[in-house]
Design a protein around this motif. Structure first.
Motif, PDB file in Angstrom:
ATOM      1  N   HIS A 231       0.858  -1.194   0.000  1.00 58.72           N
ATOM      2  CA  HIS A 231       0.000   0.000   0.000  1.00 58.72           C
ATOM      3  C   HIS A 231       0.891   1.240   0.000  1.00 58.72           C
ATOM      4  CE1 HIS A 231      -3.621   2.369   1.591  1.00 58.72           C
ATOM      5  NE2 HIS A 231      -2.611   3.223   1.618  1.00 58.72           N
TER       6      HIS A 231
ATOM      7  N   LYS B 251      -1.799   2.818  -4.833  1.00 61.33           N
ATOM      8  CA  LYS B 251      -3.234   3.020  -4.631  1.00 61.33           C
ATOM      9  C   LYS B 251      -3.585   4.496  -4.670  1.00 61.33           C
ATOM     10  CE  LYS B 251      -3.450  -1.158  -1.839  1.00 61.33           C
ATOM     11  NZ  LYS B 251      -3.750  -1.797  -0.544  1.00 61.33           N
TER      12      LYS B 251
ATOM     13  N   THR C  67      -6.358   0.104  -7.974  1.00 62.69           N
ATOM     14  CA  THR C  67      -4.959   0.001  -7.591  1.00 62.69           C
ATOM     15  C   THR C  67      -4.187  -0.793  -8.648  1.00 62.69           C
ATOM     16  OG1 THR C  67      -5.025  -2.085  -6.337  1.00 62.69           O
ATOM     17  CG2 THR C  67      -5.802  -0.094  -5.214  1.00 62.69           C
TER      18      THR C  67
ATOM     19  N   LYS D  19      -9.838   0.711  -4.163  1.00 64.56           N
ATOM     20  CA  LYS D  19      -9.573   1.404  -2.901  1.00 64.56           C
ATOM     21  C   LYS D  19     -10.832   2.120  -2.425  1.00 64.56           C
ATOM     22  CE  LYS D  19      -7.133   3.608   0.331  1.00 64.56           C
ATOM     23  NZ  LYS D  19      -6.167   4.649  -0.066  1.00 64.56           N
TER      24      LYS D  19
ATOM     25  N   CYS E 111     -10.081  -2.890  -0.989  1.00 67.39           N
ATOM     26  CA  CYS E 111      -9.077  -2.412  -0.042  1.00 67.39           C
ATOM     27  C   CYS E 111      -9.673  -1.260   0.762  1.00 67.39           C
ATOM     28  CB  CYS E 111      -7.817  -1.970  -0.783  1.00 67.39           C
ATOM     29  SG  CYS E 111      -6.717  -3.331  -1.185  1.00 67.39           S
TER      30      CYS E 111
ATOM     31  N   ASN F 297      -7.006  -1.979   5.237  1.00 68.39           N
ATOM     32  CA  ASN F 297      -5.790  -1.180   5.068  1.00 68.39           C
ATOM     33  C   ASN F 297      -5.644  -0.218   6.240  1.00 68.39           C
ATOM     34  OD1 ASN F 297      -4.796  -0.987   1.697  1.00 68.39           O
ATOM     35  ND2 ASN F 297      -6.471  -2.297   2.402  1.00 68.39           N
TER      36      ASN F 297
END
Length: 401
Positions: free
Chosen positions: A61, A116, A127, A149, A221, A247
């Motif tokens: 990330h 991302k 992403t 994301k 995510c 995340n």
């Protein structure tokens, strides 16, 4: 080209260390790993001289290339904060390979990064996974899209609250996400009906990508720090059935048993930041160890440039100091992020068939005094530390291989 790295302390990560081992790379892929590997006469031989040989690290990330350092607004393409639902946006389209962060990544042994969009929107965009060296993002590409994301909590409600529009509260942020996924469900049904009846259908780039989330093709995510936001992420996953990857997870340790029971992986970090906002009150280097001991699959992130990407391994080291198992720490920056992000068929360990991304270290990489000496991507040397200087190969100069 065939590359043989010999006389190393080889740490495959997904296997036992090999003293005096060899890693053989051919046509960009790992061919063999072991002590008794036959090295072709035509191979380029690199003597690791007892150094530690590991797979390139994987940053799960980050914002390399989309949030360029020392460029101000001109190099910041992280958030398109004009539409709460940015599912059609692609980080791929904003990456500048000339960003200094990519050279820093190599110096820290990081060869693959999942880049991302930021967390300014409830749905930020798609992403992409890239190698940390190359002339263009298309040449660096590993896979895209890798996931979608999304963000809960302070960031999106602050961004749109300042604009006096939806969403300005946590309930508003969740509503935007829920509305978008419901529209995607309806879109999927209408599209299926049109295909059955052989009728024309107007495509929608935003809803097309969300259908792939609903179908389980792309994971979700979810940026979330606070435990209540994590609970909302779990609730939304129950409603729509998408594959959830947490995340940041700053307060994930408070729900560690629930996350473990539900097999929700956590990409935790950044860990070297101050508690700059309410959501970060419980940020602590002990949190990764709590999650791992509960059985949560864990990856560690720098969230570059929030923490410089070459400090990825140091975050793992200090997490060990605060209770994280050493082997788990090493896996949290190699095979775990690769598996969590669906890249373990390409990167994350030293295994035949995977990409020839190999790093020679002066010693144990979890020792803060060790450094990456030589970095290879697909068997090509792209970084070296020579006479106290970091040297990155010029990607624009391609001699015959």
């Amino acid at each position: 080209m065939t590359l043989a790295i010999i006389n190393g302390y080889v740490v495959p990560v997904d296997g036992d260390p090999i003293e005096g081992g060899t890693v053989l790379v051919g046509d960009g892929k790992i061919v063999a790993v072991g002590r008794d590997v036959t090295v072709p006469e035509s191979a380029t031989v690199v003597d690791a001289a007892g150094g530690w040989v590991l797979p390139g690290f994987v940053e799960a990330h980050g914002h390399l290339g989309v949030y360029e350092e020392a460029e101000g607004w001109a190099g910041n393409d992280t958030n398109e904060m004009t539409d709460p639902n940015g599912a059609r946006l692609r980080a791929l389209d904003a990456i500048n390979p000339a960003d200094q962060g990519f050279a820093d990544a190599l110096s820290g042994g990081v060869t693959t990064a999942v880049i991302k969009p930021g967390s300014g929107n409830p749905i930020g965009g798609q992403t992409v996974a890239v190698k940390c060296w190359g002339r263009s993002v298309d040449e660096m590409l590993v896979r895209e899209p890798v996931s979608v994301k999304s963000a809960l909590g302070e960031n999106p409600k602050r961004v749109y609250g300042d604009q006096k529009k939806l969403p300005s509260t946590r309930q508003g942020v969740a509503a935007v996400i829920r509305d978008a996924l419901m529209k995607a469900q309806d879109y999927r049904a209408k599209k299926a009906a049109a295909e059955r009846e052989d009728k024309p259908f107007d495509r929608d780039a935003t809803l097309e990508i969300l259908v792939r989330v609903l179908d389980g093709e792309l994971p979700w995510c979810q940026h979330a720090h606070r435990a209540d936001d994590i609970a909302t992420a779990l609730r939304l996953a129950d409603e729509f059935g998408h594959r959830l990857i947490l995340n940041h997870g700053t307060e994930g340790h408070l729900l560690a048993d629930t996350l473990a029971e539900r097999n929700v992986p956590v990409i935790i970090g950044p860990l070297f930041t101050s508690r700059s906002k309410v959501e970060l009150r419980q940020r602590a280097l002990r949190n990764p160890g709590i999650l791992a001991r509960a059985g949560v699959e864990l990856a560690i992130t720098t969230d570059h440039p929030v923490v410089p990407i070459h400090f990825l391994v140091h975050q793992a080291t200090l997490a060990v100091k605060e209770g994280l198992d050493r082997d788990t720490a090493l896996r949290s920056i190699t095979v775990n992020p690769a598996r969590i992000m669906g890249l373990d068929d390409r990167v994350g360990s030293l295994r035949p068939g995977l990409d020839g991304d190999v790093v020679i270290w002066s010693g144990d990489p979890l020792d803060v005094m060790s450094r990456a000496l030589r970095v290879f991507i697909a068997g090509r040397e792209v970084y070296s530390y020579v006479d106290g200087e970091s040297v990155v190969a010029d990607p624009y100069y391609r001699e015959s291989r």
